[in-house]
Design an enzyme around this catalytic site. Structure first.
Site, PDB file in Angstrom:
ATOM      1  N   THR A 230      31.484  49.432  36.230  1.00  0.00           N
ATOM      2  CA  THR A 230      31.235  49.804  37.628  1.00  0.00           C
ATOM      3  C   THR A 230      31.445  48.669  38.631  1.00  0.00           C
ATOM      4  OG1 THR A 230      28.912  49.499  37.006  1.00  0.00           O
ATOM      5  CG2 THR A 230      29.686  51.747  37.295  1.00  0.00           C
TER       6      THR A 230
ATOM      7  N   ILE B 113      34.011  46.697  39.484  1.00  0.00           N
ATOM      8  CA  ILE B 113      35.210  46.746  40.333  1.00  0.00           C
ATOM      9  C   ILE B 113      35.051  47.891  41.343  1.00  0.00           C
ATOM     10  CG2 ILE B 113      37.701  47.210  40.312  1.00  0.00           C
ATOM     11  CD1 ILE B 113      37.751  45.555  37.651  1.00  0.00           C
TER      12      ILE B 113
ATOM     13  N   ALA C 150      38.078  47.003  32.652  1.00  0.00           N
ATOM     14  CA  ALA C 150      38.025  48.466  32.547  1.00  0.00           C
ATOM     15  C   ALA C 150      37.538  49.027  33.880  1.00  0.00           C
ATOM     16  CB  ALA C 150      37.084  48.889  31.426  1.00  0.00           C
TER      17      ALA C 150
ATOM     18  N   LYS D  16      42.816  55.015  30.777  1.00  0.00           N
ATOM     19  CA  LYS D  16      41.448  55.221  30.279  1.00  0.00           C
ATOM     20  C   LYS D  16      40.981  56.624  30.664  1.00  0.00           C
ATOM     21  CE  LYS D  16      36.745  53.490  30.991  1.00  0.00           C
ATOM     22  NZ  LYS D  16      35.877  52.548  31.698  1.00  0.00           N
TER      23      LYS D  16
ATOM     24  N   ALA E 158      37.346  40.266  43.255  1.00  0.00           N
ATOM     25  CA  ALA E 158      36.733  40.671  44.526  1.00  0.00           C
ATOM     26  C   ALA E 158      37.517  40.101  45.712  1.00  0.00           C
ATOM     27  CB  ALA E 158      35.278  40.206  44.582  1.00  0.00           C
TER      28      ALA E 158
HETATM   29  C1  LIG Z   1      30.958  40.056  30.597  1.00  0.00           C
HETATM   30  C2  LIG Z   1      31.523  40.762  31.781  1.00  0.00           C
HETATM   31  C3  LIG Z   1      32.326  41.890  31.602  1.00  0.00           C
HETATM   32  C4  LIG Z   1      32.803  42.601  32.711  1.00  0.00           C
HETATM   33  N1  LIG Z   1      33.538  43.730  32.513  1.00  0.00           N
HETATM   34  C5  LIG Z   1      33.863  44.499  33.591  1.00  0.00           C
HETATM   35  C6  LIG Z   1      34.574  45.700  33.445  1.00  0.00           C
HETATM   36  O1  LIG Z   1      34.960  46.105  32.353  1.00  0.00           O
HETATM   37  N2  LIG Z   1      34.831  46.427  34.553  1.00  0.00           N
HETATM   38  C7  LIG Z   1      34.443  46.023  35.787  1.00  0.00           C
HETATM   39  O2  LIG Z   1      34.649  46.750  36.756  1.00  0.00           O
HETATM   40  N3  LIG Z   1      33.843  44.838  35.957  1.00  0.00           N
HETATM   41  C8  LIG Z   1      33.541  44.081  34.900  1.00  0.00           C
HETATM   42  N4  LIG Z   1      32.912  42.888  35.077  1.00  0.00           N
HETATM   43  C9  LIG Z   1      32.702  42.392  36.423  1.00  0.00           C
HETATM   44  C10 LIG Z   1      34.000  41.794  36.942  1.00  0.00           C
HETATM   45  O3  LIG Z   1      34.410  40.759  36.082  1.00  0.00           O
HETATM   46  C11 LIG Z   1      33.799  41.253  38.333  1.00  0.00           C
HETATM   47  O4  LIG Z   1      33.273  42.247  39.155  1.00  0.00           O
HETATM   48  C12 LIG Z   1      35.097  40.834  38.927  1.00  0.00           C
HETATM   49  O5  LIG Z   1      35.781  39.983  38.074  1.00  0.00           O
HETATM   50  C13 LIG Z   1      34.878  40.164  40.259  1.00  0.00           C
HETATM   51  O6  LIG Z   1      34.514  38.846  40.118  1.00  0.00           O
HETATM   52  P1  LIG Z   1      34.453  37.998  41.445  1.00  0.00           P
HETATM   53  O7  LIG Z   1      35.789  38.015  42.084  1.00  0.00           O
HETATM   54  O8  LIG Z   1      33.294  38.457  42.220  1.00  0.00           O
HETATM   55  O9  LIG Z   1      34.082  36.551  40.915  1.00  0.00           O
HETATM   56  P2  LIG Z   1      34.956  35.448  40.142  1.00  0.00           P
HETATM   57  O10 LIG Z   1      35.973  36.017  39.260  1.00  0.00           O
HETATM   58  O11 LIG Z   1      33.945  34.512  39.541  1.00  0.00           O
HETATM   59  O12 LIG Z   1      35.712  34.673  41.296  1.00  0.00           O
HETATM   60  C14 LIG Z   1      35.076  33.717  42.088  1.00  0.00           C
HETATM   61  C15 LIG Z   1      36.099  32.989  42.931  1.00  0.00           C
HETATM   62  O13 LIG Z   1      35.421  32.111  43.812  1.00  0.00           O
HETATM   63  C16 LIG Z   1      36.047  30.860  43.786  1.00  0.00           C
HETATM   64  N5  LIG Z   1      35.071  29.824  44.114  1.00  0.00           N
HETATM   65  C17 LIG Z   1      33.790  29.719  43.706  1.00  0.00           C
HETATM   66  N6  LIG Z   1      33.222  28.609  44.217  1.00  0.00           N
HETATM   67  C18 LIG Z   1      34.165  28.023  44.984  1.00  0.00           C
HETATM   68  C19 LIG Z   1      34.193  26.837  45.759  1.00  0.00           C
HETATM   69  N7  LIG Z   1      33.146  26.014  45.846  1.00  0.00           N
HETATM   70  N8  LIG Z   1      35.328  26.532  46.407  1.00  0.00           N
HETATM   71  C20 LIG Z   1      36.416  27.336  46.338  1.00  0.00           C
HETATM   72  N9  LIG Z   1      36.449  28.467  45.606  1.00  0.00           N
HETATM   73  C21 LIG Z   1      35.331  28.796  44.939  1.00  0.00           C
HETATM   74  C22 LIG Z   1      36.574  30.736  42.357  1.00  0.00           C
HETATM   75  O14 LIG Z   1      37.603  29.777  42.275  1.00  0.00           O
HETATM   76  C23 LIG Z   1      37.075  32.147  42.125  1.00  0.00           C
HETATM   77  O15 LIG Z   1      38.371  32.273  42.676  1.00  0.00           O
HETATM   78  C24 LIG Z   1      32.488  42.144  33.997  1.00  0.00           C
HETATM   79  C25 LIG Z   1      31.746  40.972  34.173  1.00  0.00           C
HETATM   80  C26 LIG Z   1      31.253  40.294  33.080  1.00  0.00           C
HETATM   81  C27 LIG Z   1      30.442  39.057  33.292  1.00  0.00           C
END
Ligand SMILES: Cc1cc2nc3c(=O)[nH]c(=O)nc-3n(C[C@H](O)[C@H](O)[C@H](O)COP(=O)(O)OP(=O)(O)OC[C@H]3O[C@@H](n4cnc5c(N)ncnc54)[C@H](O)[C@@H]3O)c2cc1C
Length: 504
Positions: A347, A349, A52, A80, A17
C-alpha cells in the site's frame, strides 16, 4: 491571485516518492507554473524495495499518459492479479486475495452474500472459484481486460511488480524531459524563516542553497524536514503491527513459477514476500525483532529462495505508524517520510499517489490556508488508519499460536474501528466501506474468509431468489469463469508478446 502563486517547489529526495511527485507535478503543473527542483543524494541512496503495487496505480499511470508496455519493459516489470497468502490463518492453508470482483452482484445484492448462502448449504466451492483473477492466477495466466460486454474478461483488474530502482529512473527521465531540475547533493542544513519557522531553503554540503516556497519532504524514514526540522511527531503502531525489520534479497528465477501474483508466506516471526520480475525474483523477510534475531531471519530467508541469491541480504529497519501531521507550515511529507504501515498489502506506493492527488486538490497559494492544511492532514490520517486496520486483520484473525509472534497477534487488542467491522461481518457477512476507503468489499471479504472468519449466517435478502435458480446461476457463472480463464495466455507469454525487457 497570480502574485500569490507558489513559484518555487523543492522536492527533497529521489526515491519512489520523490520521483512520483516530480512526475505528477511536471505533468499537472508544468515548468510554466512553477520551478520544480528535486534534490537527492546518491551517497545516501534509496530504500529501493517497494516492488509490488495495487490496481490504483493504473490511475496514476494514465494521468501521466504512460505507455504501459514501455513502463513494464523499462522496469523489468510483471503483472499482479492479487496476493497469495500461505500459512496465515492456519498452517498448511492458502488463500488468495484477488483484484477484481467475485462473480456478479444479482438483484442489487452483493455476490458474496449468495456465495455465503451456498456455502452454508454445504456447497464446497470457494468464493475465489468465482473470481476470474483468482482462477487465472492459479493457472499463471494473464491478459488485460478487453471490451467484451458483460464478460468477466472485461473486468480483469491488475497491478504491477517492478524493479524499484528502475522505476525511480523511469520517472526521473519522464520528469526531467518535462522540465524538472535535478540537484545532486547531500542536504546538511535547513534554513527557516525567523518570523514563523517556514522553511526558506535547504543547504547542500557544498554550501549551495536551494530556495523554495513549497517543500515536499520525500527524504524517507528520516523525515529530514517534517520531523528533524519541524518536529511533526510520530504515532507508533508497533503494538498492532509488530514487524519492525526486514531483510531483502533478489534471486534468480530457478525452477519457480513466473506467477502473476505476489506470494506472502507467514513465517515464525513475520512473513516472507516473493515478487517475480522479468530479470529476477524479489524476496524479503519482514519480521519482529522482539521474536527473532537478524541473523536467524537472514538465514531463514536465504534458505527459502527459488534460485541462487544475486546479492547479499540487505537489512532494513522501520517503525510502523504515521507522522502525526503530514503537512506542517510549507512542508508536505510523502512516502516513508509520512509514515509506513509495512508492506503486506503493497500500500505504500498507493499512499504516495493518494497523497499527491490530495495535495493537488488542496494545492496551496503562498497564504498556506490553515483550513486546507487541516483538511489534508485529516484525510491522510483517516486513510492511514483505514489501511492499518486492513493489515492488522491479517495478523489478528489467525488460529496460529505456534510461535510467540502469532500468540501475541491473535490475542492483541485491536482498534475499535476494526472490531466494528468484525461485529457486522460475524452475523450476516456484511461489509461497510467508509468514506471511499481504499479496500473494497471484495478485499475485506477475501481476507476475512481467507483468515478463517466465517459468518454465522448470510444476508437474509438473498432468500428472495429460489434455491434452484440460485444454483443454476452459480453453476453458469462458474463455468463462464473457467471458460474465460482458458482464453487467457500464460503470464510469461503475454509479457514475451507485449513488453519483454531488452536483454541487458
Ligand atoms: C521492507 C519494505 C518493503 C516494501 N515493499 C513495498 C511494496 O511491495 N509495495 C509498496 O508499495 N511499497 C513498499 N515499500 C515501501 C516503499 O519502499 C516506499 O514507499 C517507497 O520506496 C518510497 O520511499 P521514499 O521515496 O519515501 O524513500 P527513499 O527510497 O528512502 O528515498 C529517500 C530519498 O531521500 C534522499 N535523501 C535523504 N536524506 C537526504 C539528504 N540529507 N540530502 C539529500 N537527499 C536526501 C535519498 O537520497 C533518497 O533519494 C516497502 C518498504 C519496505 C521497508
Amino acid at each position: 491571485m497570480d502574485g500569490n502563486r507558489i513559484r518555487k517547489i523543492v522536492i527533497v529526495g529521489g526515491g519512489t516518492a520523490g520521483w512520483m511527485t516530480a512526475a505528477a507535478f511536471a505533468k499537472i503543473l508544468g515548468p510554466r507554473y512553477a520551478d520544480i527542483t528535486l534534490v537527492e543524494s546518491e551517497e545516501i541512496g534509496i530504500v529501493g524495495v517497494g516492488e509490488a503495487t495495487i490496481p490504483q496505480i493504473n490511475i496514476y499511470n494514465r494521468m501521466l499518459g504512460l505507455d504501459e508496455d514501455d513502463f513494464v519493459r523499462e522496469t523489468q516489470g510483471s503483472f499482479k492479479l492479487g496476493i497469495e497468502f500461505v500459512d496465515w490463518g492456519k498452517k498448511n492453508h492458502t488463500y488468495f486475495h484477488p483484484f477484481g470482483p467475485f462473480g456478479v452482484d444479482m438483484d442489487g445484492v452483493s455476490f458474496h452474500a449468495y456465495w455465503l448462502r451456498m456455502m452454508h448449504g454445504g456447497d464446497p466451492r470457494l468464493v475465489t472459484d468465482y473470481s476470474l483473477t483468482s482462477v487465472a492466477a492459479s493457472q499463471n495466466r494473464f491478459m488485460r481486460p478487453v471490451n467484451a460486454g458483460n464478460s468477466p474478461l472485461s473486468r480483469i483488474a491488475y497491478a504491477f511488480h517492478f524493479d524499484a530502482s528502475l522505476y525511480a529512473r523511469f520517472l526521473r527521465r519522464y520528469s526531467q524531459a518535462r522540465g524538472v531540475k535535478r540537484q545532486e547533493g547531500k542536504i546538511t542544513k535547513v534554513h527557516q524563516r525567523s518570523e514563523d519557522g517556514f522553511i526558506e531553503s535547504v543547504e547542500l554540503e557544498s554550501g549551495q542553497k536551494i530556495e523554495g516556497e513549497l517543500f515536499i519532504d520525500c527524504s524517507g524514514f528520516r523525515g529530514l524536514l517534517i520531523e528533524q526540522t519541524l518536529k511533526a511527531g510520530y504515532e507508533d503502531w508497533t503494538h498492532w503491527l509488530p514487524c519492525d525489520r526486514a531483510v531483502a534479497v533478489p534471486c534468480a528465477h530457478g525452477d519457480g513459477e513466473f506467477t502473476p501474483y505476489t506470494r506472502s508466506t507467514a513465517r515464525e516471526a513475520g512473513w516472507q514476500w516473493r515478487i517475480p520480475l522479468q530479470h529476477r525474483i524479489g524476496n524479503g523477510y519482514v519480521y519482529s525483532s522482539q521474536f527473532i534475531s537478524d541473523d536467524e531471519a537472514a538465514a531463514k530467508l536465504m534458505a527459502n529462495l527459488d534460485g541462487e541469491a544475486l546479492a547479499d541480504p540487505r537489512p532494513l529497519r522501520f517503525v510502523t505508524g504515521r507522522r502525526k501531521k503530514a503537512w506542517v507550515k510549507n512542508v508536505v511529507a510523502l512516502g516513508l517520510a509520512s509514515g509506513f504501515l509495512e508492506p503486506l498489502e503493497s500500500t505504500s506506493i498507493h499512499l504516495i499517489q493518494s497523497g499527491i492527488a490530495r495535495l493537488l486538490t488542496l494545492f496551496p497559494s503562498r497564504d498556506f490556508e490553515p483550513a486546507d492544511i487541516e483538511r489534508y492532514n485529516f484525510m491522510i490520517a483517516r486513510e492511514f488508519a483505514q489501511v492499518r486496520d486492513f493489515i492488522i486483520l491479517h495478523y489478528h484473525l489467525t488460529e496460529r499460536d505456534d510461535t510467540p509472534l502469532w500468540e501475541y497477534c491473535r490475542s492483541m487488542d485491536v482498534p475499535e474501528t476494526l472490531k466494528e467491522k468484525y461485529r457486522i461481518f460475524e452475523s450476516h457477512g456484511r461489509i461497510f466501506r467508509d468514506n471511499d476507503e481504499l479496500f473494497n468489499d471484495t478485499s475485506w471479504f477475501a481476507v476475512m474468509i481467507g483468515q478463517g472468519l466465517v459468518p454465522r449466517s448470510y444476508d437474509p435478502v438473498v432468500e428472495a431468489m429460489d434455491e434452484a435458480t440460485l444454483r443454476a446461476r452459480m453453476n453458469e457463472l462458474h463455468s463462464v469463469i473457467g471458460n474465460c480463464a482458458d482464453q487467457m495466455p500464460g503470464h510469461a507469454d503475454f509479457i514475451a508478446m507485449n513488453c519483454a525487457a531488452k536483454a541487458a
